[in-house]
Design a protein around this motif. Sequence first.
Motif, short mmCIF file in Angstrom:
data_model
loop_
_atom_site.label_atom_id
_atom_site.label_comp_id
_atom_site.label_asym_id
_atom_site.label_seq_id
_atom_site.Cartn_x
_atom_site.Cartn_y
_atom_site.Cartn_z
N VAL A 24 19.30 7.43 -45.05
CA VAL A 24 18.44 6.25 -44.95
C VAL A 24 18.63 5.70 -43.54
CG1 VAL A 24 17.88 4.02 -45.93
CG2 VAL A 24 18.79 5.84 -47.40
N ARG A 25 17.55 5.49 -42.81
CA ARG A 25 17.66 5.15 -41.37
C ARG A 25 18.62 3.97 -41.14
NH1 ARG A 25 11.54 3.15 -41.57
NH2 ARG A 25 11.93 1.44 -43.02
N VAL A 32 19.46 0.46 -43.05
CA VAL A 32 20.66 0.41 -43.90
C VAL A 32 21.89 0.86 -43.13
CG1 VAL A 32 21.78 1.46 -45.91
CG2 VAL A 32 19.40 0.73 -46.06
N TYR A 67 4.76 2.74 -37.67
CA TYR A 67 5.75 2.80 -38.74
C TYR A 67 6.27 4.22 -38.91
CZ TYR A 67 8.29 2.11 -43.02
OH TYR A 67 9.31 2.06 -43.94
N PHE A 68 7.58 4.37 -38.89
CA PHE A 68 8.23 5.67 -39.03
C PHE A 68 9.01 5.71 -40.33
CE2 PHE A 68 7.24 5.12 -34.64
CZ PHE A 68 6.91 6.39 -34.20
N PRO A 69 9.29 6.92 -40.85
CA PRO A 69 9.84 7.01 -42.20
C PRO A 69 11.26 6.45 -42.37
CG PRO A 69 8.83 9.09 -41.57
CD PRO A 69 8.91 8.24 -40.33
N LEU A 70 11.49 5.96 -43.58
CA LEU A 70 12.81 5.48 -44.01
C LEU A 70 13.84 6.60 -44.03
CD1 LEU A 70 14.43 3.19 -45.59
CD2 LEU A 70 13.54 4.23 -47.68
N PHE A 71 13.39 7.80 -44.43
CA PHE A 71 14.33 8.91 -44.59
C PHE A 71 14.32 9.80 -43.35
CE2 PHE A 71 13.41 8.74 -49.42
CZ PHE A 71 14.41 7.80 -49.60
N ILE A 72 15.53 10.14 -42.90
CA ILE A 72 15.69 10.96 -41.70
C ILE A 72 16.55 12.16 -42.06
CG2 ILE A 72 16.67 10.96 -39.36
CD1 ILE A 72 16.09 8.02 -39.14
N ASN A 79 12.98 -2.14 -42.61
CA ASN A 79 14.32 -2.34 -43.15
C ASN A 79 15.20 -1.17 -42.70
OD1 ASN A 79 12.91 -0.47 -44.66
ND2 ASN A 79 13.75 -1.10 -46.64
#
Lengths: 471, 471
Positions: free
Chosen positions: B106-107, B139, B65-70, B137
């Motif tokens: 947001v990725r 976006v 699992y990698f972060p939602l925020f980039i 998820n």
Amino acid sequence: MARVLTPRAEDFPRWYQDLIAKAKLADNGPVRGTMVIRPAGYAIWERMQAEMDGRIKAAGAENAYFPLFIPESYLKREAEHVEGFSPELAVVTHGGGKQLAEPVVVRPTSETVIGEFMAKWIDSYRDLPLLLNQWANVVRWELRPRIFLRTSEFLWQEGHTAHATREDARAYARRILHEAYEDLMVNVLGIPVVVGLKTARERFAGATATYTCEGMMGDGKALQLGTSHELGQNFAKAFDINYSSAEGGREHAWTTSWGTSTRMLGGLIMCHGDDNGLRVPPKLAPIQAYVMIVKDGEGPGGPAEAAQKLCDALRDAGVRVALDDRTDTAFGRRAVDAELRGYPVRVEVGPRDLAAGNAVVVRRTDGSKAPTPVADVVGAVLAALEADQRALHDQALEFRRSRTVEVSTLAEAIEASATGWARVPWSAVGVEGEAEANGQGVTVRCLVRADGSVPDSEDEPDLVAILARAY
Amino acid sequence: MARVLTPRAEDFPRWYQDLIAKAKLADNGPVRGTMVIRPAGYAIWERMQAEMDGRIKAAGAENAYFPLFIPESYLKREAEHVEGFSPELAVVTHGGGKQLAEPVVVRPTSETVIGEFMAKWIDSYRDLPLLLNQWANVVRWELRPRIFLRTSEFLWQEGHTAHATREDARAYARRILHEAYEDLMVNVLGIPVVVGLKTARERFAGATATYTCEGMMGDGKALQLGTSHELGQNFAKAFDINYSSAEGGREHAWTTSWGTSTRMLGGLIMCHGDDNGLRVPPKLAPIQAYVMIVKDGEGPGGPAEAAQKLCDALRDAGVRVALDDRTDTAFGRRAVDAELRGYPVRVEVGPRDLAAGNAVVVRRTDGSKAPTPVADVVGAVLAALEADQRALHDQALEFRRSRTVEVSTLAEAIEASATGWARVPWSAVGVEGEAEANGQGVTVRCLVRADGSVPDSEDEPDLVAILARAY
């Protein structure tokens, strides 16, 4: 064996970070406070999810999915809720190349948006109880992040239910608390949690009662591993969740919410880890038996063939098994990695032992190494998995008992919190005492009855408060 | 039976929306373009996930699992990638009550952040291939959202792999395409997809080759159900993903990515749905047999007892079963709901049939209703599940064939796209013809070889282009 990790006694936080890095469980993400969960860590999380999901479904809840983005205005409808979460919100102001008319927040939790839809979906008492759960990521901006324990983004399940009566809501919040959370933590994670009621000060923002599962970590601190909340009619009133009763009137519903997260991974590490790495309880372990070819030896009857046969036999016996045939890497290094990862049992298959008809069964829990006739390996592994599930739990329980003291005054309780937990009459603490303890970094983890059961209210007589430092 | 949905022939998009609402599969979320997936829809998604996850793991990839925020800066490192995604980004500018020093996105997909970590984790050729997948998820801000098909937030799996050679990367991108995607879609979802190569114009932003699975929907339009990309060394160069080769040199890796999403739910509805609702292929269906008590009849030998026994017997035979005992709701309404939900088989247990020793087995695929001796019901259900899995696929294949024409010019292909798909020599279209078709709302869905296999390049001779309108 050379020192692989900073010993726990020397620097517990450093040991924790070392272990996560060297066992390749997770990394820090590029945006402060976020994390990358690596395959070895994620596999454990998937097992937690599977075990939890089964329990949640057994309790009648159904999975659904609600949006990541919530209109800012939703958060504001429940006064305590917005106050509790405002400092932690991440706000999206631009989408599709334009500034948004109304900024949206990234969900810190989904009570509000789920409340909005419960109001749409519930019409009559026949629609109740409505029992929902979702697996999702949530965001709460963290100033002092720590992997798995406090991250700006984490993964969790959040359950949300609506009921016709307060009694039904309470019974369900407690059913999840005991049948899903406590059962999973005690019987799968092997963490002997104390289950109790949070004080008003420690309650979830918007709840009328918060129940909690608290575990003791290897440094004597407490970790909150899961909470279940009665929300009263607070959200039902804020979002107009109402129903026509059998008698024909229009009533507000009573709602609950409850959550557990990737924080459980942190709890697992800090409860069961030792100076050689993680120890994963067998029932939870994605890999229960790790079969290692010590040295090459191709051809019939050699270690490679014997190891493969053992893998097949273990798998047939229902054991989750993996084969390590990387004989181009030094065996010692692979053994150290296996210790770090915490596989419950290793089966080492090398030419010397095999010549004597043996493989070596190594148990991670106590480090014992037993040369075992190949034909007996499956039985020995099954026995070890069974025994070590219990052993890890019992060790943790014994440790908790050894670090918990019964005291009668607040001052004694605060002092005892330096090394473990204090049990003290709640009447000797009270709201003022709680504030004083907080000022010294000590919190009331929960309130329990004298017989260990969970109180309905902090106003019950003869309650015991558990005070500790906490993560 | 009264008309429940707008008929497909009257207004296909309206039918689609009606079905999703009335079968309670999903709702629109409060933030434009987002969706709420309700339990009936989510249960189907969970089955898709389980089937897909097994195939991905069988192909050797591990979940992480990698972060939602980039960080915004990551997106900018690969030129085509940032150009492709910039118009769709959601941007977080505030976190924890403060304006962020660097805005985070947001990725929209995770190539960039995963590329950053692949670079950290890969050192030598021994670390390759690195095969990762995540369920997450994402976006992409949508101006014209449509539930399941185009939503600002959607759920998906995204695989990301790194390899030592172009050949290995290509072989893996194609392995996933066929063994995971095509196999799941054809054999579980029952959608006879065409598998081919995207043209340069339709390629993923940053890819050197994009492979696709295209399904024909009930209105003759195409839906892209999953894609697998060769990324060449584009991301490896942008993120310094390199390794020391066996010969000792330092080489850039070759990467792939591949994804399928909740869009498959839209494809399922539009491929198999009819004017009475959804039809779920038995292998996919969360509920395969829906046992309904027609009318009350307590006590031994009555419908309630017989229905419960049938449920137990079906479950013992490996059938996923649910009991509908809501006899306080009119049977006709419950039957309509069951049609809408698309349960493959209904078993209706009522006092009249039961008096004759029968229950009625109703097959959703063809609507047939067969009074069946109670003792034969399990066998009849198993036979129906087996036959209807095939029947749904074959109906869809027959429909696709009936709506596909072979033509030789671009003009004919564009004309044919009004009602279905056109197969036309790629040499008769070309880059200019493709642009012309696009101007009229028609796209090249993919290129295939004359024998139906997937080409390596659009420059191969004798390729067939499939042109269609698409979702």
